[in-house]
Scaffold this motif. Structure first.
Motif, mmCIF file in Angstrom:
data_model
loop_
_atom_site.group_PDB
_atom_site.id
_atom_site.type_symbol
_atom_site.label_atom_id
_atom_site.label_comp_id
_atom_site.label_asym_id
_atom_site.label_seq_id
_atom_site.Cartn_x
_atom_site.Cartn_y
_atom_site.Cartn_z
ATOM 1 N N HIS A 100 0.853 -1.196 0.068
ATOM 2 C CA HIS A 100 0.130 0.077 -0.015
ATOM 3 C C HIS A 100 0.944 1.312 0.061
ATOM 4 O O HIS A 100 1.196 1.797 0.920
ATOM 5 C CB HIS A 100 -1.021 0.024 1.262
ATOM 6 C CG HIS A 100 -0.269 -0.511 2.380
ATOM 7 N ND1 HIS A 100 0.608 0.040 3.146
ATOM 8 C CD2 HIS A 100 -0.654 -1.554 3.147
ATOM 9 C CE1 HIS A 100 0.932 -0.605 4.204
ATOM 10 N NE2 HIS A 100 0.199 -1.841 4.232
ATOM 11 N N LEU A 119 -6.025 6.095 -5.269
ATOM 12 C CA LEU A 119 -7.397 5.516 -5.034
ATOM 13 C C LEU A 119 -8.459 5.772 -6.060
ATOM 14 O O LEU A 119 -8.310 6.316 -7.030
ATOM 15 C CB LEU A 119 -8.024 6.281 -3.831
ATOM 16 C CG LEU A 119 -7.184 6.203 -2.335
ATOM 17 C CD1 LEU A 119 -7.598 7.030 -1.412
ATOM 18 C CD2 LEU A 119 -7.486 4.794 -1.938
ATOM 19 N N ASN A 144 -0.581 6.575 -3.727
ATOM 20 C CA ASN A 144 -1.786 7.347 -3.443
ATOM 21 C C ASN A 144 -2.413 7.263 -4.618
ATOM 22 O O ASN A 144 -2.630 8.240 -5.439
ATOM 23 C CB ASN A 144 -1.490 8.448 -3.126
ATOM 24 C CG ASN A 144 -2.562 9.576 -2.511
ATOM 25 O OD1 ASN A 144 -3.564 8.786 -2.332
ATOM 26 N ND2 ASN A 144 -2.527 10.778 -2.264
ATOM 27 N N VAL A 153 -4.826 9.828 3.188
ATOM 28 C CA VAL A 153 -6.213 9.207 3.347
ATOM 29 C C VAL A 153 -6.320 8.016 4.263
ATOM 30 O O VAL A 153 -5.488 7.232 4.011
ATOM 31 C CB VAL A 153 -6.754 8.979 1.989
ATOM 32 C CG1 VAL A 153 -8.149 8.558 1.895
ATOM 33 C CG2 VAL A 153 -6.346 10.150 1.118
ATOM 34 N N SER A 195 -4.052 2.922 -1.594
ATOM 35 C CA SER A 195 -3.747 3.927 -0.683
ATOM 36 C C SER A 195 -2.283 3.905 -0.411
ATOM 37 O O SER A 195 -1.614 2.673 -0.216
ATOM 38 C CB SER A 195 -4.705 3.847 0.632
ATOM 39 O OG SER A 195 -4.614 2.590 1.048
ATOM 40 N N TYR A 196 -1.891 4.985 0.007
ATOM 41 C CA TYR A 196 -0.518 5.159 0.602
ATOM 42 C C TYR A 196 -0.509 5.181 2.075
ATOM 43 O O TYR A 196 -1.171 6.045 2.513
ATOM 44 C CB TYR A 196 0.043 6.617 0.160
ATOM 45 C CG TYR A 196 1.557 6.725 0.688
ATOM 46 C CD1 TYR A 196 2.708 6.278 0.415
ATOM 47 C CD2 TYR A 196 1.698 7.409 1.860
ATOM 48 C CE1 TYR A 196 3.993 6.265 0.864
ATOM 49 C CE2 TYR A 196 2.825 7.546 2.487
ATOM 50 C CZ TYR A 196 3.973 7.244 2.100
ATOM 51 O OH TYR A 196 5.222 7.402 2.455
ATOM 52 N N THR A 203 -7.520 5.295 4.590
ATOM 53 C CA THR A 203 -8.234 3.834 4.130
ATOM 54 C C THR A 203 -7.170 2.793 3.919
ATOM 55 O O THR A 203 -5.934 3.595 3.372
ATOM 56 C CB THR A 203 -8.862 4.392 2.959
ATOM 57 O OG1 THR A 203 -9.949 2.921 2.458
ATOM 58 C CG2 THR A 203 -8.349 4.896 1.804
ATOM 59 N N LYS A 220 -6.309 0.437 1.285
ATOM 60 C CA LYS A 220 -6.559 -0.381 -0.218
ATOM 61 C C LYS A 220 -5.312 -0.875 -0.444
ATOM 62 O O LYS A 220 -4.420 -0.059 -0.815
ATOM 63 C CB LYS A 220 -7.302 0.666 -0.939
ATOM 64 C CG LYS A 220 -8.478 1.384 -0.461
ATOM 65 C CD LYS A 220 -9.630 0.263 -0.573
ATOM 66 C CE LYS A 220 -10.845 1.089 -0.292
ATOM 67 N NZ LYS A 220 -12.002 -0.050 -0.024
#
Length: 265
Positions: A174, A179, A177, A250, A183-184, A252, A254
């Motif tokens: 991850h 999305l 960035n 962010v 995500s980062y 999250t 992902k």
């Protein structure tokens, strides 16, 4: 020794044995500290611009902030009891004081705060538990501060991996960035091993292998994951615990799987 592997130092006057400040490791979001306090000892800190999640790894404590007080919290004598911990969320621009009711080990998880939420106690009943993976990829998860729970930046989870198993696996990353695909998130792994004289292996690598580190990790070590994939393998006879702290621009999680190993799903 790899620059991604951080060893605990001798306990200082405050009880600190691990301190990872973002600026000291060349990233922006995640800070991580571990304190070991003898019964009766106290620790006081200000949160400044960071929100904080105080995780009671073992022992009992009284914790007081500017606006809340929590007495005699904590129930584990060891993380390897595998019961969820007590934790306390503290927003930025606050302060906290911790008093050890017994010998105490605590993790302080830090990331940028925006004063969006109030101080709260995270009790064991608030911690989501799940079994993830199967066979030699199975492990037990405690979601202390997942993205579904209130925080500005922090994501906090603990993972128990049986001896001989591999977790954070199949490998995922991850570090983009990008999305909604990925995500980062910067990430720290705080490792415990049972029995304590054991070790586990952790590999951190990226697609072009400009980062490709494999580390022998011992009890109390921290591994930094600034980018790339990061699986953990337990050797026979020794079980693994790690506390993950993640944060990025962010909030999250992902992730992107290593395509060479997606067949394992």
């Amino acid at each position: 020794m790899s620059s991604l592997l951080k060893k605990p130092h001798q306990r200082d006057s405050e009880g600190n044995v691990i301190k990872i400040a973002p600026e000291s490791v060349g990233w922006k979001y995640v800070g991580f500290e571990v304190y070991q306090l003898d019964k009766g000892k106290k620790l006081s800190k200000t949160t400044n611009n960071n929100e904080v999640c105080i995780v009671i790894l073992s022992g009992k404590a009284n914790i007081q902030t500017n606006d809340r007080s929590f007495s005699d919290i904590g129930q584990r004598k060891s993380v390897f009891e595998k019961i969820p911990p007590y934790s306390v969320y503290v927003p930025n621009q606050n302060q906290y004081s911790i008093e050890a009711r017994t010998n105490l080990e605590i993790a302080i998880c830090l990331a940028p705060g925006q004063s969006s939420y109030q101080t709260r106690l995270i009790e064991p009943k608030d911690v989501g538990q799940e079994d993830r993976g199967s066979g030699k990829m199975s492990r037990k998860i405690h979601n202390i501060l997942p993205e579904q729970k209130e925080a500005d930046s922090l994501l906090v989870v603990e993972v128990f991996t049986p001896d001989g198993n591999t977790s954070s696996y199949p490998p995922h990353k991850h570090d983009q960035n990008n999305l909604p695909e990925e995500s980062y998130l910067e990430e720290t792994y705080y490792h415990k091993v049972n029995p304590a004289q054991g070790f586990v292996f952790q590999r951190v690598y990226n697609d072009d292998r400009s980062l490709n580190e494999t580390m022998s990790v011992e009890n109390g070590d921290v591994v930094l994951v600034p980018e790339g994939y990061h699986p953990v393998s337990c050797v026979p006879g020794y079980e693994s615990y790690y506390l993950n702290v993640m944060a990025g621009p962010v909030r999250t999680w992902k992730f992107h799987n290593d395509k060479d190993h997606e067949w394992l799903f």
